[in-house]
Design a protein around this motif. Structure first.
Motif, PDB file in Angstrom:
ATOM      1  N   PRO A   1       0.841  -1.208   0.000  1.00  9.28           N
ATOM      2  CA  PRO A   1       0.000   0.000   0.000  1.00  9.28           C
ATOM      3  C   PRO A   1       0.877   1.260   0.000  1.00  9.28           C
ATOM      4  O   PRO A   1       1.932   1.286   0.629  1.00  9.28           O
ATOM      5  CB  PRO A   1      -0.784  -0.110   1.312  1.00  9.28           C
ATOM      6  N   ALA A   2       0.461   2.302  -0.720  1.00  7.94           N
ATOM      7  CA  ALA A   2       1.245   3.544  -0.783  1.00  7.94           C
ATOM      8  C   ALA A   2       1.049   4.390   0.464  1.00  7.94           C
ATOM      9  O   ALA A   2       1.881   5.214   0.819  1.00  7.94           O
ATOM     10  CB  ALA A   2       0.827   4.347  -2.021  1.00  7.94           C
ATOM     11  N   ARG A   3      -0.080   4.171   1.147  1.00  5.25           N
ATOM     12  CA  ARG A   3      -0.397   4.949   2.341  1.00  5.25           C
ATOM     13  C   ARG A   3      -0.981   4.030   3.408  1.00  5.25           C
ATOM     14  O   ARG A   3      -1.726   3.108   3.088  1.00  5.25           O
ATOM     15  CB  ARG A   3      -1.405   6.045   1.970  1.00  5.25           C
ATOM     16  N   VAL A   4      -0.605   4.298   4.649  1.00  3.22           N
ATOM     17  CA  VAL A   4      -1.106   3.497   5.768  1.00  3.22           C
ATOM     18  C   VAL A   4      -1.779   4.418   6.770  1.00  3.22           C
ATOM     19  O   VAL A   4      -1.309   5.526   7.022  1.00  3.22           O
ATOM     20  CB  VAL A   4       0.074   2.719   6.420  1.00  3.22           C
TER      21      VAL A   4
ATOM     22  N   ILE B   1     -11.129  -5.333   2.613  1.00  3.16           N
ATOM     23  CA  ILE B   1      -9.730  -5.247   3.056  1.00  3.16           C
ATOM     24  C   ILE B   1      -9.342  -3.824   3.452  1.00  3.16           C
ATOM     25  O   ILE B   1      -8.520  -3.625   4.345  1.00  3.16           O
ATOM     26  CB  ILE B   1      -8.790  -5.815   1.962  1.00  3.16           C
ATOM     27  N   THR B   2      -9.947  -2.823   2.822  1.00  2.00           N
ATOM     28  CA  THR B   2      -9.597  -1.430   3.125  1.00  2.00           C
ATOM     29  C   THR B   2     -10.066  -1.007   4.516  1.00  2.00           C
ATOM     30  O   THR B   2      -9.675   0.045   5.005  1.00  2.00           O
ATOM     31  CB  THR B   2     -10.233  -0.469   2.098  1.00  2.00           C
TER      32      THR B   2
ATOM     33  N   ILE C   1      -3.179  -5.141   3.533  1.00  2.00           N
ATOM     34  CA  ILE C   1      -3.778  -4.475   4.706  1.00  2.00           C
ATOM     35  C   ILE C   1      -3.098  -3.111   4.879  1.00  2.00           C
ATOM     36  O   ILE C   1      -1.860  -3.027   4.852  1.00  2.00           O
ATOM     37  CB  ILE C   1      -3.570  -5.318   5.994  1.00  2.00           C
ATOM     38  N   SER C   2      -3.896  -2.069   5.091  1.00  2.00           N
ATOM     39  CA  SER C   2      -3.320  -0.718   5.122  1.00  2.00           C
ATOM     40  C   SER C   2      -3.679   0.081   6.376  1.00  2.00           C
ATOM     41  O   SER C   2      -3.513   1.293   6.414  1.00  2.00           O
ATOM     42  CB  SER C   2      -3.749   0.057   3.873  1.00  2.00           C
TER      43      SER C   2
END
Ligand code: HMG
Ligand code: MG
Length: 306
Positions: free
Chosen positions: A8-11, A205-206, A231-232
């Motif tokens: 993921p690019a952002r968590v 999942i988001t 998973i983010s």
């Protein structure tokens, strides 16, 4: 959105130190110290802080100051302040101080459910139903937590199907987010690869998060394995605070400073200022009179001292 290496690019990093961390401290921590900790974490840029717990003070005495803490913290607009709520009594107290997100907490292990909230898994979901309905009616966010998703201190192994079953029940209650929790920190990446997909099959999942304790030193590896699965959302405690009063020997959540250092190295955005978290970690560790349980936090603090 996924980055080029498909992580993921952002968590979304949820700071749970003021609740999950401090709930297990033996010494009484004055409300003023908890308030300063939350305010420092707000300033550090977390989008969500688990700040309180409206449970029975007989069960968790440290959280008895939750009303005072929630009433005095300086709220930053847009930041979600969450609190654990086991029943309607807790809901009323949480609503009275304007909690943004109610967290109901079930377990994937029957034995742990009995020890932690004094009822069976199915009974707990029924008790949460009133809380869920009330939270939605009040326009609050609702989060569900699945304890002992990777192992239980009382019954040992926990089947991925048991995790999937609780996720399904929490989804039916209308949860906006569901946490898959390694309460006692026994998971390894191989287990993460079996359990997380069982949850992902039942829920978007988001909106799923990883809540890893670091008892066996595997939490960062488990987060990396969860990132690979997409998973983010992750939970972490500043200075690695914590444990669980109903899980003997369990240590704190993975340290926030360590998670941030990992995510920065991977080029994953969080919007959280690592330096400010290091300061918050040194502040609370100074109060508790022991070093922070964060390798990155202590290394960065030592580097500053030169
Ligand atoms: P019980 O004893 O079965 O409930 O506890 P009860 O309804 O018989 O109430 C007993 C007494 O508690 C009564 O007082 C109630 O008024 C009072 P008395 O009449 O004896 O004077 N009471 C309350 N007081 C304040 N706020 C409330 C409340 N509810 C009852 N909300 C109960 C059942 C669920 C209340 C109890 O077992 C409890 O509070 N458990 C909390 C356990 C807890 O907080 N555990 C730690 C958090 S979970 C965790 O850390 C895991 C997590 O991090 C994820 C992970 O890592 O897995 C989330
Ligand atoms: Mg926990």
């Amino acid at each position: 959105m996924m980055s080029s290496n498909s992580l993921p690019a952002r968590v979304k990093l949820i700071e749970v130190g003021p609740r999950d961390g401090l709930q297990n401290e033996q010494q009484t921590i004055p409300a003023a110290v908890k308030i300063e900790l939350v305010d420092r974490l707000t300033a550090a840029g977390f989008p969500n802080i688990e700040a309180a717990s409206f449970v029975s003070p007989k069960w968790v005495p440290q959280m008895a100051t939750s009303t005072e803490v929630m009433a005095a913290i300086v709220r930053k607009p847009g930041v979600v302040y969450s609190a654990l709520v086991p029943n309607m009594k807790g809901f009323e107290a949480a609503a009275a101080v304007g909690v943004d997100e109610v967290v109901i907490f079930g377990a994937a292990s029957e034995a742990f459910s009995q020890k932690n909230i004094n009822c069976s898994i199915v009974e707990s979901i029924e008790r949460f139903r009133d809380v869920a309905v009330a939270a939605k009616a009040a326009g609050m966010r609702l989060r569900g937590s699945v304890s002992c998703a990777f192992g239980c201190p009382y019954q040992g192994a926990v089947a991925p199907e048991a995790v999937a079953d609780v996720v399904r029940r929490l989804r039916e209650l209308g949860c906006d987010e569901i946490d898959i929790a390694d309460t006692i920190g026994v998971a390894t990446p191989a287990l993460v690869q079996r359990v997380m997909p069982a949850a992902i099959a039942e829920y978007p999942i988001t909106q799923l998060s990883g809540h890893f304790h670091d008892t066996y030193g595997q939490a960062l590896a488990n987060i990396y394995a969860s990132l690979e699965l997409g998973i983010s959302i992750y939970h972490a405690s500043v200075a690695g605070l914590g444990g669980c009063p109903y899980a003997k020997g369990a240590t704190g959540n993975v340290a926030t400073e360590d998670v941030l250092y990992l995510l920065q190295g991977l080029g994953i955005e969080t919007g959280v200022d690592l330096d400010a978290v290091v300061d918050a970690g040194q502040f609370i560790s100074g109060f508790l009179g022991r070093p922070a349980v964060s390798r990155a936090g202590n290394a960065l603090a030592a580097k500053r001292r030169g």
